[in-house]
Motif scaffolding. Structure first.
Motif, PDB file in Angstrom:
ATOM      1  N   LYS A   1       1.788  16.337 -13.579  1.00 43.78           N
ATOM      2  CA  LYS A   1       1.401  17.732 -13.399  1.00 43.78           C
ATOM      3  C   LYS A   1       2.588  18.677 -13.513  1.00 43.78           C
ATOM      4  O   LYS A   1       2.415  19.901 -13.479  1.00 43.78           O
ATOM      5  N   THR A   2       3.803  18.110 -13.650  1.00 47.60           N
ATOM      6  CA  THR A   2       5.060  18.868 -13.715  1.00 47.60           C
ATOM      7  C   THR A   2       5.201  19.843 -12.537  1.00 47.60           C
ATOM      8  O   THR A   2       5.418  21.040 -12.711  1.00 47.60           O
ATOM      9  N   VAL A   3       5.025  19.277 -11.321  1.00 44.66           N
ATOM     10  CA  VAL A   3       5.229  20.065 -10.099  1.00 44.66           C
ATOM     11  C   VAL A   3       6.400  19.450  -9.339  1.00 44.66           C
ATOM     12  O   VAL A   3       6.776  18.297  -9.578  1.00 44.66           O
ATOM     13  N   PRO A   4       7.026  20.211  -8.428  1.00 49.85           N
ATOM     14  CA  PRO A   4       8.172  19.685  -7.676  1.00 49.85           C
ATOM     15  C   PRO A   4       7.811  18.421  -6.893  1.00 49.85           C
ATOM     16  O   PRO A   4       6.661  18.237  -6.479  1.00 49.85           O
TER      17      PRO A   4
ATOM     18  N   GLN B   1       0.822  -1.206   0.000  1.00 48.48           N
ATOM     19  CA  GLN B   1       0.000   0.000   0.000  1.00 48.48           C
ATOM     20  C   GLN B   1       0.861   1.264   0.000  1.00 48.48           C
ATOM     21  O   GLN B   1       0.628   2.180  -0.788  1.00 48.48           O
ATOM     22  N   PHE B   2       1.868   1.297   0.872  1.00 51.90           N
ATOM     23  CA  PHE B   2       2.713   2.492   0.947  1.00 51.90           C
ATOM     24  C   PHE B   2       3.549   2.654  -0.309  1.00 51.90           C
ATOM     25  O   PHE B   2       3.770   3.776  -0.776  1.00 51.90           O
ATOM     26  N   MET B   3       4.033   1.547  -0.867  1.00 52.79           N
ATOM     27  CA  MET B   3       4.783   1.637  -2.119  1.00 52.79           C
ATOM     28  C   MET B   3       3.895   2.205  -3.224  1.00 52.79           C
ATOM     29  O   MET B   3       4.298   3.125  -3.953  1.00 52.79           O
ATOM     30  N   ALA B   4       2.665   1.670  -3.332  1.00 54.99           N
ATOM     31  CA  ALA B   4       1.741   2.148  -4.365  1.00 54.99           C
ATOM     32  C   ALA B   4       1.389   3.616  -4.133  1.00 54.99           C
ATOM     33  O   ALA B   4       1.326   4.411  -5.077  1.00 54.99           O
ATOM     34  N   TYR B   5       1.171   3.982  -2.874  1.00 53.74           N
ATOM     35  CA  TYR B   5       0.821   5.366  -2.528  1.00 53.74           C
ATOM     36  C   TYR B   5       1.936   6.329  -2.934  1.00 53.74           C
ATOM     37  O   TYR B   5       1.689   7.365  -3.568  1.00 53.74           O
ATOM     38  N   GLU B   6       3.172   5.970  -2.601  1.00 54.79           N
ATOM     39  CA  GLU B   6       4.314   6.824  -2.940  1.00 54.79           C
ATOM     40  C   GLU B   6       4.516   6.915  -4.452  1.00 54.79           C
ATOM     41  O   GLU B   6       4.787   7.990  -5.000  1.00 54.79           O
ATOM     42  N   GLN B   7       4.377   5.758  -5.132  1.00 51.21           N
ATOM     43  CA  GLN B   7       4.591   5.757  -6.580  1.00 51.21           C
ATOM     44  C   GLN B   7       3.495   6.517  -7.315  1.00 51.21           C
ATOM     45  O   GLN B   7       3.759   7.221  -8.290  1.00 51.21           O
TER      46      GLN B   7
ATOM     47  N   THR C   1      -5.337   8.882  -4.391  1.00 55.34           N
ATOM     48  CA  THR C   1      -4.141   8.035  -4.318  1.00 55.34           C
ATOM     49  C   THR C   1      -4.239   7.038  -3.156  1.00 55.34           C
ATOM     50  O   THR C   1      -3.821   5.887  -3.288  1.00 55.34           O
ATOM     51  N   ALA C   2      -4.820   7.473  -2.037  1.00 55.25           N
ATOM     52  CA  ALA C   2      -4.981   6.571  -0.881  1.00 55.25           C
ATOM     53  C   ALA C   2      -5.945   5.439  -1.220  1.00 55.25           C
ATOM     54  O   ALA C   2      -5.696   4.274  -0.878  1.00 55.25           O
ATOM     55  N   ALA C   3      -7.052   5.759  -1.898  1.00 55.03           N
ATOM     56  CA  ALA C   3      -8.054   4.735  -2.245  1.00 55.03           C
ATOM     57  C   ALA C   3      -7.480   3.715  -3.218  1.00 55.03           C
ATOM     58  O   ALA C   3      -7.636   2.501  -3.032  1.00 55.03           O
ATOM     59  N   LEU C   4      -6.815   4.187  -4.260  1.00 57.20           N
ATOM     60  CA  LEU C   4      -6.260   3.276  -5.265  1.00 57.20           C
ATOM     61  C   LEU C   4      -5.181   2.373  -4.665  1.00 57.20           C
ATOM     62  O   LEU C   4      -5.127   1.167  -4.951  1.00 57.20           O
TER      63      LEU C   4
ATOM     64  N   TYR D   1       1.970  11.149 -10.423  1.00 54.36           N
ATOM     65  CA  TYR D   1       0.992  12.223 -10.603  1.00 54.36           C
ATOM     66  C   TYR D   1       1.673  13.596 -10.611  1.00 54.36           C
ATOM     67  O   TYR D   1       1.343  14.467 -11.409  1.00 54.36           O
ATOM     68  N   LYS D   2       2.665  13.768  -9.724  1.00 52.46           N
ATOM     69  CA  LYS D   2       3.395  15.036  -9.682  1.00 52.46           C
ATOM     70  C   LYS D   2       4.194  15.255 -10.965  1.00 52.46           C
ATOM     71  O   LYS D   2       4.289  16.384 -11.461  1.00 52.46           O
TER      72      LYS D   2
END
Length: 311
Positions: free
Chosen positions: A214-217, A199-205, A230-233, A210-211
């Motif tokens: 969106k081309t954000v830092p 779950q945490f690996m998927a959440y972080e990835q 992201t938490a649900a998925l 997504y960032k």
């Protein structure tokens, strides 16, 4: 806890000290807050999930036709209090588990980074979360045993008043079954750390991709809706991959049946119920854990941000 073999030449105790220095009580408080709030909201569904998970045909168990029928039956027989059987150890367990999990996880991540700003790989996230999960489980398993026992006190069972509450259950289990009784389900629980790790690996990835999209830092904060998504998925992914261990663990902790260990549970469940037996309760579990995970992560992200960066 050496994820970077030979990292800066330090001994194992040196690595442990480095991890301890990275620990922040703010992460503990934020995780605990998220865990407690989400548990209070969805506990009745947790009760339903456990009752379905152990439904092995034993005569004294109530028979339910579905999630709503189960909740309605418990409500009619025992009222709101019945739906919240086992809520005390569940709140303690979930609060402690989420608090400790984030506490250890963020410290291990910071240790692996060792001051560098480079992003961790999927494998590093996976190993960090797995190590945090093992530490958390070791500290909290007795709480989960008491929760399972309290949830499985049926109104039709003449021994249903066996436990008066969490403390009473802890004392009685220790007196009658010893330390091993408090650690029933620990081995499948160790397998279950893969759930949190995935779950945490998927959440972080998911956040990272997504960032980038969106081309954000990389250190930019997501808004509430993005965190919920992201938490649900990530939770749905982890549940689908690891659910059978929860059935095995619940059955080992059940006071109404006796198994000779994890292999015996697996063999008898397969023989009597087939593959579907390992997925009993998965629907109420998904209905429960998905919003619970969303609440936990959103609360965690916001509380930790408030505590660590109050500007």
């Amino acid at each position: 806890m050496n994820m970077n073999a030979g990292h800066d030449g330090k001994s194992f105790p040196g690595h442990i000290q480095q991890v301890f220095r990275q620990m922040k009580v703010e992460n503990l408080i934020a995780g605990l807050t998220g865990g407690v709030l989400s548990t209070l909201v969805v506990h009745p569904l947790d009760l339903v999930k456990i009752r379905f998970a152990v439904s092995d045909g034993l005569e004294l168990r109530p028979k339910y036709n579905g999630i709503l029928h189960c909740m309605k039956s418990v409500w009619q027989q025992e009222g709101l209090r019945g739906l919240y059987q086992g809520v005390t150890p569940n709140v303690w367990g979930a609060g402690a588990s989420w608090g400790l999990y984030f506490f250890f996880y963020e410290a291990i991540k910071a240790y692996v980074k060792d001051g560098h700003q480079t992003e961790l790989s999927a494998t590093q996230h996976l190993v960090s979360a797995a190590e945090a999960g093992i530490l958390t489980l070791t500290l909290t398993n007795p709480i989960w045993v008491t929760k399972t026992r309290l949830v499985l006190q049926y109104s039709s069972d003449p021994t249903r008043k066996q436990y008066k509450g969490m403390l009473d259950a802890l004392v009685k289990i220790y007196r009658t079954e010893g330390v091993s009784g408090l650690y029933k389900g620990y081995v499948p629980g160790l397998f279950g750390t893969s759930h949190g790790a995935l779950q945490f690996m998927a959440y972080e990835q998911l956040k990272r991709r997504y960032k980038r999209y969106k081309t954000v830092p990389s250190d930019a904060k997501l808004n509430t809706l993005e965190n919920i998504t992201t938490a649900a998925l990530s939770k749905i992914f982890a549940v689908g991959m690891t659910y059978p261990y929860q059935v095995v663990r619940a059955r080992l902790q059940d006071q109404h049946n006796t198994y000779n260990g994890m292999v015996d549970v697996i063999r008898r469940t397969w023989r009597n119920e087939g593959a579907i037996g390992f997925y009993k309760g998965i629907i109420p579990n998904l209905i429960r854990v998905t919003p619970a995970s969303c609440i936990t992560f959103v609360v965690y992200e916001n509380v930790s941000r408030l505590l660590l960066d109050p500007r």
